[in-house]
Design an enzyme around this catalytic site. Structure first.
Site, PDB file in Angstrom:
ATOM      1  N   GLU A 113       2.196 -44.015  29.827  1.00 53.80           N
ATOM      2  CA  GLU A 113       2.967 -42.861  29.358  1.00 53.80           C
ATOM      3  C   GLU A 113       2.259 -42.227  28.166  1.00 53.80           C
ATOM      4  O   GLU A 113       1.313 -42.809  27.611  1.00 53.80           O
ATOM      5  CB  GLU A 113       4.397 -43.267  29.006  1.00 53.80           C
ATOM      6  CG  GLU A 113       4.482 -44.338  27.952  1.00 53.80           C
ATOM      7  CD  GLU A 113       5.854 -45.030  27.945  1.00 53.80           C
ATOM      8  OE1 GLU A 113       6.667 -44.646  27.108  1.00 53.80           O
ATOM      9  OE2 GLU A 113       6.084 -45.946  28.762  1.00 53.80           O
ATOM     10  N   LYS A 115       1.356 -41.049  24.461  1.00 55.11           N
ATOM     11  CA  LYS A 115       1.592 -41.544  23.103  1.00 55.11           C
ATOM     12  C   LYS A 115       1.912 -40.299  22.279  1.00 55.11           C
ATOM     13  O   LYS A 115       1.025 -39.520  21.919  1.00 55.11           O
ATOM     14  CB  LYS A 115       0.367 -42.274  22.558  1.00 55.11           C
ATOM     15  CG  LYS A 115       0.643 -42.901  21.212  1.00 55.11           C
ATOM     16  CD  LYS A 115      -0.488 -43.807  20.777  1.00 55.11           C
ATOM     17  CE  LYS A 115      -0.114 -44.616  19.555  1.00 55.11           C
ATOM     18  NZ  LYS A 115       0.429 -43.857  18.449  1.00 55.11           N
ATOM     19  N   ASP A 117       2.765 -37.837  19.353  1.00 53.85           N
ATOM     20  CA  ASP A 117       2.266 -37.832  17.975  1.00 53.85           C
ATOM     21  C   ASP A 117       3.357 -37.322  17.047  1.00 53.85           C
ATOM     22  O   ASP A 117       3.412 -36.150  16.703  1.00 53.85           O
ATOM     23  CB  ASP A 117       1.034 -36.913  17.916  1.00 53.85           C
ATOM     24  CG  ASP A 117       0.247 -37.114  16.645  1.00 53.85           C
ATOM     25  OD1 ASP A 117       0.558 -38.067  15.894  1.00 53.85           O
ATOM     26  OD2 ASP A 117      -0.673 -36.329  16.403  1.00 53.85           O
ATOM     27  N   LYS A 311      -6.313 -44.547  22.370  1.00 49.88           N
ATOM     28  CA  LYS A 311      -6.318 -43.314  21.565  1.00 49.88           C
ATOM     29  C   LYS A 311      -7.410 -42.369  22.068  1.00 49.88           C
ATOM     30  O   LYS A 311      -8.557 -42.788  22.256  1.00 49.88           O
ATOM     31  CB  LYS A 311      -6.586 -43.648  20.096  1.00 49.88           C
ATOM     32  CG  LYS A 311      -5.521 -44.567  19.491  1.00 49.88           C
ATOM     33  CD  LYS A 311      -4.429 -43.789  18.833  1.00 49.88           C
ATOM     34  CE  LYS A 311      -4.831 -43.509  17.421  1.00 49.88           C
ATOM     35  NZ  LYS A 311      -3.729 -43.215  16.539  1.00 49.88           N
ATOM     36  N   CYS A 405     -12.880 -12.355  -5.890  1.00 49.43           N
ATOM     37  CA  CYS A 405     -12.088 -12.029  -4.696  1.00 49.43           C
ATOM     38  C   CYS A 405     -12.873 -11.061  -3.803  1.00 49.43           C
ATOM     39  O   CYS A 405     -13.335 -10.023  -4.273  1.00 49.43           O
ATOM     40  CB  CYS A 405     -10.762 -11.397  -5.108  1.00 49.43           C
ATOM     41  SG  CYS A 405      -9.806 -10.824  -3.708  1.00 49.43           S
ATOM     42  N   CYS A 423      -6.718 -15.571  -5.942  1.00 51.36           N
ATOM     43  CA  CYS A 423      -6.993 -14.305  -6.605  1.00 51.36           C
ATOM     44  C   CYS A 423      -5.752 -13.983  -7.436  1.00 51.36           C
ATOM     45  O   CYS A 423      -4.654 -13.852  -6.898  1.00 51.36           O
ATOM     46  CB  CYS A 423      -7.231 -13.206  -5.568  1.00 51.36           C
ATOM     47  SG  CYS A 423      -7.170 -11.572  -6.323  1.00 51.36           S
TER      48      CYS A 423
END
Ligand code: IVH
Length: 679
Positions: A113, A115, A117, A311, A405, A423
């Protein structure tokens, strides 16, 4: 409606709504519209407010969240919540299979099945009712997050079918990718920090103190197990089927595999297929299907011997870093974005990737023309995770983070303890100005939707608006015929505002003058002043002048207003430019004070009814509510007697008042119920 009728209708509505919730959230097969659902829910809410004794412990109205918790209680798990051992290769799966075959004689079947997260949760049902929900914590003890979990609509508050007297189920709480994107967009609009990925946003949400906020976040849950021994059930696959029959949401992507080859097939299918799922999975869980065999295999100190997680490797591609752009967001934060030689990764072509911040650039020592590794993990945006140093060209140039900037040239600043550069030119830097304007007109703020879809950009580029007050000086002549170049199917096209769009914009701006003060305050875009804080401030100070004059002490005295918010409010009002904006908004007729009479028209709806108003309210002040009662034909009385028709109760109503109302069977209603009565 008499008491008997009320009880009958409350039971009936609860059961209808429960059924619709199940169809919508567990089966994904709704058979009524959201609107019809809301009408039924509202009817139930009003009845429960008037007859609180008849409210069922698993009432569907609990989905909107109850009282905030100060601190979560610690609860010891009846059965420890273990973790899984991880594996990363086919060899490790073969070794797992071999270990099992050494212990178990006879045939072995596995289930595979997803996994998920997210965050693990243990949920206990007693006599079919959800009683506690506890996080994994250290595996022995976890946090009691029951009130938050009760707001998750795919988790039933009452089980269906044939359930044991006590049942604990285990599952994973997660946020869908779409839900996560929506949430981050909302947070961005409010100037709040963004969640890095759906898992963080699920776990952050689950640990929030106010269930009413949790209720508004799109959490979901898959149940994958039960630690109880269940009668007549001999395999894990049957357990999942049984869970489904109890109304619990389980995944339909579970496969029974006869050998490791079939396991590898499942893994490889989902390693590719996961990009099409609306939730993140970080691997596959492989479990021995037969429960008797599971028992024989038992546990190590940390994890079951009968299960293992495989994994997935984060999908990774290698490509050339061409250049770095620096983007300035609405809050002024500067994000470095890498431009890449386009490369295929997890099903999409990637041309750009996040480089997060200056520290990460330095840590990776990434240089222009380097071969870089790009990964797409739990995050939605691909990121650069490393450099192929063997392929580094002698001419590769180190990156120096910009110091000014890119939009307005102002020197960037970095706040202590923060990774991002900002900025500081908040009122004159173009993306920050446009961001503020976009926020000002947004639905939850001034709600001027005729200015949506790029129109702000257009007005800004034509130098017609530079700040929010300029919007109120716009005239029809300013707008009519205004031109914008758009690219349509690779061809440049010029569109211009015709009479209708110009009229709509002017009408939308005019209408925004009716928007109540608390929303105006939110619309100003003061850092850390989101919708809820704006409501609290508006309620407390009643008008903008009193708020502008408030001291730090006065501000932090208000419930849930901390030093950070206070400081930000004070700084904002101190600026001369902001004072001028406020004066111009005032002249234009924007609501800068609470005006109860503006909130509702007069009526005779409450004629002959007497009210006692008690407690603290969130949408109105007590005085405003009293005024509204009178304006709608009702009478205010000071104390509760058998002649009182309703007690209008806010937070912190005195316990004696509450007892008295209950004793005399006088309906206690909330401000929302009251609003419904007069609307
Ligand atoms: S079964 C004894 N099944 O992975 C542990 N766990 O380290 C049995 N997880 O915290 C767990 N998807 O929350 C199981 N389909 C799934 C799962 C799953 C995600 C999580 C679980 C646990 C972690 C294992």
């Amino acid at each position: 409606m008499n008491k008997e009728e009320a009880k009958k209708r409350i039971d009936e509505l609860s059961s209808i709504l429960r059924e619709h919730n199940y169809k919508y959230y567990v089966l994904s097969a709704p058979d009524i519209s959201d609107f019809e659902f809301d009408i039924l829910l509202k009817e139930l809410e009003s009845l429960e407010a008037a007859f609180p004794d008849f409210k069922l412990p698993d009432s569907p109205t609990q989905r909107v969240g109850g009282e905030p918790t100060k601190e979560f209680k610690t609860i010891t798990h009846k059965y420890p919540m273990l973790s899984l051992s991880n594996s990363y290769s086919e060899t490790e799966i073969r070794e797992f299979d071999a270990r099992i075959r050494k212990i178990i004689d006879g045939e072995i079947e596995y289930t595979c099945e997803h996994k998920y997260d997210g965050v693990a949760i243990g949920i206990t049902y007693i006599n079919g009712l959800l009683t506690t929900a506890v996080t994994r914590g250290d595996g022995t003890q976890g946090d009691d997050v029951t009130n938050n979990v009760k707001t998750i609509k795919s988790i039933p508050l009452r089980l269906r079918g044939d359930y044991p007297a006590e049942l604990e189920v285990r599952g994973e709480i997660f946020m869908s990718i779409e839900g996560f994107r929506w949430l981050n967009e909302e947070r961005e609009k409010n100037g709040e920090s963004l969640f890095a990925n759906p898992r963080n946003s699920a776990s952050g949400t689950l640990k929030m103190q106010d269930p009413a906020i949790v209720a508004k976040r799109p959490l979901d849950c898959f149940i994958y197990n039960s630690p109880n021994e269940l009668d007549h059930i001999s395999t894990h696959y049957e357990t999942l089927k049984y869970m489904r029959s109890l109304g619990l949401k389980t995944s339909s992507q579970v496969a029974v595999c006869k050998n490791v080859e079939e396991i590898f097939e499942y893994i490889s299918d989902w390693n590719e297929g996961r990009v099409h799922l609306d939730y993140n999975i970080d691997g596959v869980v492989i479990k021995v299907n037969n429960l008797q065999q599971q028992k024989e295999l038992g546990y190590t100190a940390k994890s079951p011997r009968w299960a293992i997680a495989y994994k997935f490797k984060a999908e990774r591609a290698e490509t050339i870093l061409l250049s770095i752009d620096y983007q300035v967001g609405r809050t002024g934060a500067v994000t470095p974005v890498a431009n890449l030689d386009p490369v295929l990764l997890a099903g999409t072509t990637v041309k750009r990737a996040s480089l997060h911040n200056a520290d990460i650039i330095q840590k990776l020592d990434v240089r222009i023309r380097d071969q870089v590794y790009v990964e797409k993990g739990g995050e939605i945006i691909p990121k650069i995770v490393g450099v192929n140093l063997d392929a580094r060209d002698a001419g590769a140039t180190p990156v120096t983070f910009i110091s000014n900037c890119p939009e307005c040239g102002t020197e960037l600043v970095r706040n202590e303890g923060e990774a991002a550069y900002y900025c500081p030119n908040k009122d004159h830097c173009p993306p920050q100005i446009k961001g503020k304007l976009e926020h000002f007109i947004s639905r939850k703020a001034m709600n001027i939707d005729s200015l949506g879809e790029g129109k702000i950009e257009m007005l800004f580029n034509h130098h017609l608006v530079n700040n929010i007050a300029d919007l109120y000086d716009l005239s029809y002549d300013d707008l009519y015929g205004l031109e914008k170049v758009i690219i349509d199917q690779d061809k440049e096209k010029i569109i211009s505002f015709q009479k209708k769009s110009a009229d709509n914009i002017i009408a939308g701006i005019e209408k925004s003058k009716e928007v109540p003060f608390n929303k105006v305050l939110f619309a100003l875009g003061i850092r850390h002043v989101g919708e809820t804080v704006a409501k609290k401030l508006a309620l407390h100070f009643n008008n903008i002048d009193r708020l502008a004059a408030a001291t730090h002490e006065e501000l932090i005295e208000i419930d849930e207003i901390g030093g950070k918010i206070a400081e930000s409010v004070i700084n904002w009002f101190e600026k001369q430019a902001h004072k001028e904006i406020i004066e111009r908004l005032r002249k234009a007729g924007v609501q800068l004070a609470n005006v109860a009479s503006n909130l509702q028209a007069r009526s005779y709806k409450l004629e002959g009814k007497s009210f006692v108003v008690s407690g603290v309210f969130s949408n109105f002040s007590r005085e405003e509510l009293k005024l509204l009662i009178e304006q709608n034909g009702g009478k205010n009385v000071g104390s509760i007697s058998s002649k009182t028709d309703y007690v209008l109760a806010g937070d912190n109503m005195g316990p004696t008042k509450k007892q008295k109302a209950e004793k005399l069977v006088i309906p206690i209603i909330s401000e929302e119920d009251f609003q419904k009565m007069i609307s």
